[in-house]
Write an enzyme that holds these catalytic residues in place. Sequence first.
Site, PDB file in Angstrom:
ATOM      1  N   SER A 252       0.869  -1.167   0.000  1.00 40.71           N
ATOM      2  CA  SER A 252       0.000   0.000   0.000  1.00 40.71           C
ATOM      3  C   SER A 252       0.906   1.218   0.000  1.00 40.71           C
ATOM      4  O   SER A 252       1.474   1.587   1.030  1.00 40.71           O
ATOM      5  CB  SER A 252      -0.866  -0.036   1.271  1.00 40.71           C
ATOM      6  OG  SER A 252      -1.639   1.124   1.357  1.00 40.71           O
ATOM      7  N   ASP A 254       1.183   4.659   0.224  1.00 38.69           N
ATOM      8  CA  ASP A 254       0.417   5.864   0.564  1.00 38.69           C
ATOM      9  C   ASP A 254       1.349   7.080   0.569  1.00 38.69           C
ATOM     10  O   ASP A 254       1.413   7.838   1.539  1.00 38.69           O
ATOM     11  CB  ASP A 254      -0.282   5.667   1.921  1.00 38.69           C
ATOM     12  CG  ASP A 254      -1.248   4.489   1.882  1.00 38.69           C
ATOM     13  OD1 ASP A 254      -1.732   4.148   0.783  1.00 38.69           O
ATOM     14  OD2 ASP A 254      -1.509   3.891   2.941  1.00 38.69           O
ATOM     15  N   LYS A 276      -1.516  -1.142  -3.972  1.00 35.88           N
ATOM     16  CA  LYS A 276      -2.715  -0.387  -3.586  1.00 35.88           C
ATOM     17  C   LYS A 276      -2.309   1.062  -3.455  1.00 35.88           C
ATOM     18  O   LYS A 276      -1.273   1.378  -2.856  1.00 35.88           O
ATOM     19  CB  LYS A 276      -3.249  -0.917  -2.244  1.00 35.88           C
ATOM     20  CG  LYS A 276      -4.497  -0.212  -1.766  1.00 35.88           C
ATOM     21  CD  LYS A 276      -5.066  -0.877  -0.517  1.00 35.88           C
ATOM     22  CE  LYS A 276      -4.479  -0.330   0.757  1.00 35.88           C
ATOM     23  NZ  LYS A 276      -4.691   1.102   0.965  1.00 35.88           N
ATOM     24  N   LYS A 309     -12.681   3.245  -1.643  1.00 34.23           N
ATOM     25  CA  LYS A 309     -13.744   3.006  -0.636  1.00 34.23           C
ATOM     26  C   LYS A 309     -15.040   3.716  -1.012  1.00 34.23           C
ATOM     27  O   LYS A 309     -15.550   4.570  -0.290  1.00 34.23           O
ATOM     28  CB  LYS A 309     -13.291   3.418   0.760  1.00 34.23           C
ATOM     29  CG  LYS A 309     -12.079   2.624   1.264  1.00 34.23           C
ATOM     30  CD  LYS A 309     -11.867   2.788   2.752  1.00 34.23           C
ATOM     31  CE  LYS A 309     -10.734   1.962   3.286  1.00 34.23           C
ATOM     32  NZ  LYS A 309      -9.399   2.451   2.933  1.00 34.23           N
ATOM     33  N   ASP A 312     -21.311   5.493  -1.663  1.00 35.63           N
ATOM     34  CA  ASP A 312     -22.453   6.374  -1.922  1.00 35.63           C
ATOM     35  C   ASP A 312     -23.511   5.639  -2.737  1.00 35.63           C
ATOM     36  O   ASP A 312     -23.339   4.471  -3.083  1.00 35.63           O
ATOM     37  CB  ASP A 312     -21.961   7.635  -2.653  1.00 35.63           C
ATOM     38  CG  ASP A 312     -22.730   8.868  -2.206  1.00 35.63           C
ATOM     39  OD1 ASP A 312     -23.975   8.789  -2.085  1.00 35.63           O
ATOM     40  OD2 ASP A 312     -22.084   9.910  -1.977  1.00 35.63           O
ATOM     41  N   SER A 385      -9.613  -2.691  10.039  1.00 36.48           N
ATOM     42  CA  SER A 385      -8.549  -2.960  11.012  1.00 36.48           C
ATOM     43  C   SER A 385      -8.538  -1.945  12.149  1.00 36.48           C
ATOM     44  O   SER A 385      -7.888  -2.155  13.163  1.00 36.48           O
ATOM     45  CB  SER A 385      -7.196  -2.946  10.301  1.00 36.48           C
ATOM     46  OG  SER A 385      -6.979  -1.666   9.723  1.00 36.48           O
ATOM     47  N   TYR A 445      -2.433  -3.598  14.253  1.00 34.72           N
ATOM     48  CA  TYR A 445      -1.618  -4.443  13.373  1.00 34.72           C
ATOM     49  C   TYR A 445      -1.633  -5.914  13.783  1.00 34.72           C
ATOM     50  O   TYR A 445      -1.677  -6.247  14.966  1.00 34.72           O
ATOM     51  CB  TYR A 445      -0.171  -3.938  13.377  1.00 34.72           C
ATOM     52  CG  TYR A 445       0.008  -2.642  12.616  1.00 34.72           C
ATOM     53  CD1 TYR A 445      -0.159  -2.596  11.232  1.00 34.72           C
ATOM     54  CD2 TYR A 445       0.341  -1.463  13.289  1.00 34.72           C
ATOM     55  CE1 TYR A 445      -0.003  -1.408  10.535  1.00 34.72           C
ATOM     56  CE2 TYR A 445       0.503  -0.272  12.598  1.00 34.72           C
ATOM     57  CZ  TYR A 445       0.330  -0.251  11.215  1.00 34.72           C
ATOM     58  OH  TYR A 445       0.476   0.917  10.527  1.00 34.72           O
ATOM     59  N   GLY A 463       1.560  -1.098   4.334  1.00 33.55           N
ATOM     60  CA  GLY A 463       1.852   0.284   3.948  1.00 33.55           C
ATOM     61  C   GLY A 463       3.149   0.772   4.548  1.00 33.55           C
ATOM     62  O   GLY A 463       4.240   0.508   4.029  1.00 33.55           O
ATOM     63  N   ARG A 464       3.014   1.466   5.697  1.00 27.67           N
ATOM     64  CA  ARG A 464       4.192   2.113   6.293  1.00 27.67           C
ATOM     65  C   ARG A 464       5.324   1.144   6.603  1.00 27.67           C
ATOM     66  O   ARG A 464       6.487   1.532   6.593  1.00 27.67           O
ATOM     67  CB  ARG A 464       3.750   2.880   7.549  1.00 27.67           C
ATOM     68  CG  ARG A 464       3.028   4.178   7.221  1.00 27.67           C
ATOM     69  CD  ARG A 464       2.238   4.732   8.384  1.00 27.67           C
ATOM     70  NE  ARG A 464       1.009   3.981   8.606  1.00 27.67           N
ATOM     71  CZ  ARG A 464       0.113   4.274   9.562  1.00 27.67           C
ATOM     72  NH1 ARG A 464       0.326   5.282  10.387  1.00 27.67           N
ATOM     73  NH2 ARG A 464      -0.984   3.556   9.690  1.00 27.67           N
TER      74      ARG A 464
HETATM   75  O1  S5P Z   1      -9.640  -1.594   7.446  1.00 28.07           O
HETATM   76  C1  S5P Z   1      -8.787  -1.108   6.735  1.00 28.07           C
HETATM   77  C2  S5P Z   1      -8.960  -1.018   5.347  1.00 28.07           C
HETATM   78  C3  S5P Z   1      -7.926  -0.514   4.582  1.00 28.07           C
HETATM   79  S1  S5P Z   1      -8.079  -0.575   2.878  1.00 28.07           S
HETATM   80  N1  S5P Z   1      -7.614  -0.708   7.259  1.00 28.07           N
HETATM   81  C4  S5P Z   1      -6.608  -0.171   6.519  1.00 28.07           C
HETATM   82  O2  S5P Z   1      -5.563   0.154   7.078  1.00 28.07           O
HETATM   83  N2  S5P Z   1      -6.772  -0.033   5.151  1.00 28.07           N
HETATM   84  C5  S5P Z   1      -5.749   0.599   4.317  1.00 28.07           C
HETATM   85  O3  S5P Z   1      -4.564  -0.178   4.369  1.00 28.07           O
HETATM   86  C6  S5P Z   1      -5.352   1.995   4.776  1.00 28.07           C
HETATM   87  O4  S5P Z   1      -6.119   2.982   4.134  1.00 28.07           O
HETATM   88  C7  S5P Z   1      -3.906   2.079   4.377  1.00 28.07           C
HETATM   89  O5  S5P Z   1      -3.793   2.508   3.043  1.00 28.07           O
HETATM   90  C8  S5P Z   1      -3.394   0.647   4.464  1.00 28.07           C
HETATM   91  C9  S5P Z   1      -2.682   0.314   5.736  1.00 28.07           C
HETATM   92  O6  S5P Z   1      -1.535   1.099   5.874  1.00 28.07           O
HETATM   93  P1  S5P Z   1      -0.447   0.877   7.030  1.00 28.07           P
HETATM   94  O7  S5P Z   1       0.524   2.004   6.817  1.00 28.07           O
HETATM   95  O8  S5P Z   1      -1.139   0.983   8.356  1.00 28.07           O
HETATM   96  O9  S5P Z   1       0.139  -0.476   6.778  1.00 28.07           O
END
Ligand code: S5P
Length: 493
Positions: A252, A254, A276, A309, A312, A385, A445, A463-464
């Site tokens: 992901s 971002d 993503k 996401k 609407d 999450s 996490y 992501g991070r």
């Molecule tokens: O429930 C969710 C759904 C999504 S799509 N929880 C999330 O964290 N995400 C996405 O997954 C969130 O928008 C982000 O882009 C990624 C998680 O990023 P991280 O940096 O916490 O790993």
Amino acid sequence: MPVLARQMDLVELSQDLFSINAVKFGNFTLKSGIQSPVYFDLRVLVSHPTVLAKVSEQIWLAANRGRAVFDSVCGVPYTALPLATQLSVQHNVPMLMKRNEAKDHGTKKSVEGSIIPGSKCLVIEDVVTSGGSVYETVQVLQKEGLIVTDAVVFLDREQSGKARLKEKGITLHSVLTVTQLLSFLESSGVIDAATVARVQEFVKANQFTAGVQPQLKTKVLTYEERAAVAYHPLCKTLFTIMHEKKTNLIVSIDLTSCKEILKLLNDIGPYICMVKVHVDIVEDFSREFANNLGQLGLNHNFLVLEDRKFADIGNTAQHQYTGGVFQIVHWANLVTVHSLPGPGVVKSLRDVRNLAKNLSSKCIPTMLQAAHARERGCLLIAEMSSKGHLLSSDYTKASVSMAQENKDFVVGFICTHKVSEDAGFIYLTPGVSLSQRTDGLDQQYLTPEEVVKVRGCDGIIVGRGIYQAANAVEAAISFQKAGYQAYEELLQL
Ligand code: S5P
């Protein structure tokens, strides 16, 4: 009756059963706790007397073909009771009726009717799985002094029931086997080849062996096997990529600059199955950037997911998907969708997916190289999450049903558990870290092992943990290894 005429009757009867919902395909929990991709509910026959009469007649014919000799018939309660009754009246054969519970007053009989000890009784059943219910009835009849050597079932699920009854001295005759039913329904265009494969896979994995309890869990399928039973072409592609590249990692990214995103993606492309993005946080978005994403996807063999996401009403969602600055439909293979507004949002996106085909072929000729590049689909958000999210278990269940009803656009789920046993979808989990448990903003996490081995999901979304790592390539490799190892270990369990 000539074989061909009999077969034509059975094809027609199979279609009748499907149309009255006596045969359903999807994801069902059986009495035993096993999850099944197919469900037979012949109880509905009582509301469809013409079909009931046809089923009963086929049972009569099967008993005769099998040269069963009998003086009376007895249906296994309850579903086979009306079948046995119809047969008894139609062919003037006496019937006996087994009680489910022996009466606790009066005669305390467990079988009603005029019992003649030493006479032969034929047991009738609607569906046989392990043979357990048939045998229970056989034992009750034998206790009453009746001789039971044969049983007839309308549908044999081919999960060893026949062999198990044989061991007990009972010959089971059947009108149809699951294999025959599937082939009749497939040849009449009622179900597709993927459904047939999924049911066959299930039947194979759920055999009952004598003296052994049935497996309570369905076999874990490999990514390659999942590709074979996937409903949506993009689900098939994704599982194939996961199998070929040995990775269940979705990155992901971002980040907010096109250059940074493309650079990172080029570096970690070999280790991921999908990228993503959140295109609405990109400061210098351009169509060229979107085209480059697609091109990198083709070069490194990964899919592109825009985490939009949608949430609407259908009309607004269509505009958001096709219009504005981003024109998402033209470049993202997949998008995320909330099930909150109901199925209209999914249907509205599905209805405009063909825009992708026209525009991509004009603007990005190289995309034509990959058949999947112009496919479009969505992932339904069934769970989140973040701590304290409001997605209840009923909401999650309703999301699964929505997916079942829209298999032509729903590829799978964003979820933190495997929210259904349906192997035709993919289950992807965000909020994945190797060591962190939270981010201070209510993100929660899980480790790759927890996601894949414990919670049974197919892919990890990171992501991070990757794009903020000191060495993003090394981080991506670590996640790829951890995620794939968890999958390999799951297969061994
Ligand atoms: O429930 C969710 C759904 C999504 S799509 N929880 C999330 O964290 N995400 C996405 O997954 C969130 O928008 C982000 O882009 C990624 C998680 O990023 P991280 O940096 O916490 O790993």
